[in-house]
Write an enzyme that holds these catalytic residues in place. Structure first.
Site, mmCIF file in Angstrom:
data_model
loop_
_atom_site.group_PDB
_atom_site.id
_atom_site.type_symbol
_atom_site.label_atom_id
_atom_site.label_comp_id
_atom_site.label_asym_id
_atom_site.label_seq_id
_atom_site.Cartn_x
_atom_site.Cartn_y
_atom_site.Cartn_z
ATOM 1 C CG ASP A 142 -13.468 -7.156 2.224
ATOM 2 O OD1 ASP A 142 -13.586 -6.112 2.931
ATOM 3 O OD2 ASP A 142 -13.616 -6.950 1.321
ATOM 4 C CG ASP B 170 -2.231 -20.331 -1.682
ATOM 5 O OD1 ASP B 170 -2.163 -20.271 -0.766
ATOM 6 O OD2 ASP B 170 -2.077 -20.625 -2.518
ATOM 7 C CG ASP C 100 -8.197 -4.794 1.411
ATOM 8 O OD1 ASP C 100 -9.254 -4.362 2.142
ATOM 9 O OD2 ASP C 100 -7.795 -5.137 0.519
ATOM 10 C CE LYS D 149 1.401 -18.445 -3.053
ATOM 11 N NZ LYS D 149 0.664 -18.799 -2.643
ATOM 12 C CE1 TYR E 275 -3.239 -2.568 0.558
ATOM 13 C CE2 TYR E 275 -4.309 -0.743 1.247
ATOM 14 C CZ TYR E 275 -5.086 -1.884 0.738
ATOM 15 O OH TYR E 275 -5.646 -2.346 0.448
#
Ligand code: IPM
Ligand code: MG
Length: 372
Positions: free
Chosen positions: A259, A231, A255, A199, A142
């Site tokens: 959600d 994942d 982020d 990851k 970001y």
């Protein structure tokens, strides 16, 4: 002036933002009079409304007002009206500037399933869901170096590259240590389980997160630590949501996963969040959901996520823990009593359909009842 007087910067924002913030402030008014503290509120323009009135997403002096407050309460910013503005002044820029400017590196996103609302969840029978996502908020992709250029390079298949854009992810030991330590502390106060999501099979930054997290775990022997690739985590959150306690992760992964975690509780309209920096500096509190411009002004918005964000503000920035408990209990009570805004209604017996104002009044009423 009493010691229990706090300065709050209020950003009502766009879409349903003003309605839900006004609801939450009404609940705060009642909590103040019951609990004996006071707040002094300064209204600050940010997001689309700031673009409309000042041509920039964060009004002049807004950051300073927030910096000199004890806490910031925010509704939601953005909407399709500003989709075509210059990318450098998009409404979301206000949020990023506030996060960076206030040093809010820790983003707490609790995802709790209320049992009465379980039927709204796509994962109805998966047991109690009570997850705390701790998202790093001021670093990573970001805020990394980015840019764009033209390239005439020809790739192996003969295609010319043409326009190139890049965003980079960098994390330092200091940035990782402070957020992971905070996550361990949270886990200690909860079910003592911590999952680092990364990851590490691909990214160097993730491997640094793992190394640092493993060495910090020596200081928290009681916390069961595990690691998941992002994942895989996105599958496990659906497969076994009740097995998660605290998740700690980078800005980008947090982020996305927050959600997902919000959705599995069945009620994004119920979920608050806190963004915190150094102890003693103002935190920022906002619902997880967006500005929902399609329902703005219709009375359909669920104010509970913002009301619960006020509870987080009282708990984490103002130290008014009793008032925070009181608000959280009142929200549980109105849910048990059957009050439902459209987003959490499912047509069951005993439901009382309400609009934004009626839901707010119900919470205010139960706040009073809690004292009897
Ligand atoms: C969030 C939002 C923001 C983010 C956007 C609006 C910049 O999605 O708070 O999760 O990506 O952090
Ligand atoms: Mg998001």
């Amino acid at each position: 002036m009493s010691e229990r007087n706090y300065k709050i910067a209020v950003i009502r924002g766009d879409g349903i933002g003003p309605e839900i913030v006004d609801s939450a402030l009404k609940v705060l008014d009642k909590a103040e009079s019951l609990s004996g503290f006071t707040t002094e509120r300064s209204y600050v323009l940010a997001g689309g409304s700031a673009i409309d009135s000042c041509g920039i997403p964060l009004a002049y002096g807004a950051l300073e007002t927030c910096q000199s407050s004890d806490a910031v309460l925010l509704g939601a910013v953005g909407g399709p009206k500003w989709d075509n503005v210059d990318p450098s002044i998009r409404p979301e820029k206000a949020l990023l500037a506030l996060r960076k400017g206030l040093g809010l590196y820790a983003n707490l996103r609790p995802a709790i399933m209320y049992k009465e609302l379980a039927s709204a969840s796509p994962l109805k029978n998966s047991g109690d869901i009570d997850i705390m996502i701790v998202r790093e908020l001021t670093g990573g992709i970001y805020f990394g170096e980015n840019g764009a250029f033209d390239s005439t390079e020809v790739m192996a298949d003969g295609t010319v590259k043409g326009r190139v854009a890049y965003d980079t992810e960098a994390y330092s030991e200091g940035e990782i240590t402070r957020i992971v330590r905070q996550a361990f502390e949270f886990a200690m106060g909860r079910r003592k389980k911590l999952t680092l999501v990364d990851k590490a099979n691909v990214l160097r930054t993730s491997r640094l997160w793992r190394e640092i997290t493993m060495s910090l775990s020596a200081e928290y022997p009681e916390v069961a630590l595990d690691f998941l690739y992002v994942d895989n985590c996105s599958m496990q959150l659906i497969g076994r949501p009740s097995s998660f306690d605290v998740i700690v992760t980078s800005n980008m992964f947090g982020d996305i996963l927050s959600d997902e975690a919000g959705m599995i509780t069945g009620s994004i309209g119920m979920l608050p969040s806190a963004s915190l920096g150094k102890p003693g500096t103002p935190g920022l509190f906002e619902p997880i959901h967006g500005s929902a411009p399609d329902i703005a002004g219709t009375g359909k918005a669920n104010p509970l996520a913002t009301i619960l964000s006020v509870a987080m503000m009282l708990r984490w920035s103002l130290g008014e823990v009793e008032a925070a408990d009181m608000i959280e209990n009142a929200v549980k009570d109105v849910i048990s009593a059957g009050y439902r805004t459209p987003d959490i209604a499912n047509g069951e017996n005993g439901e009382i359909s309400v609009n934004t104002a009626e839901m707010t009044d119900a919470v205010v009423e139960y706040l009073c009842n809690d004292l009897h």
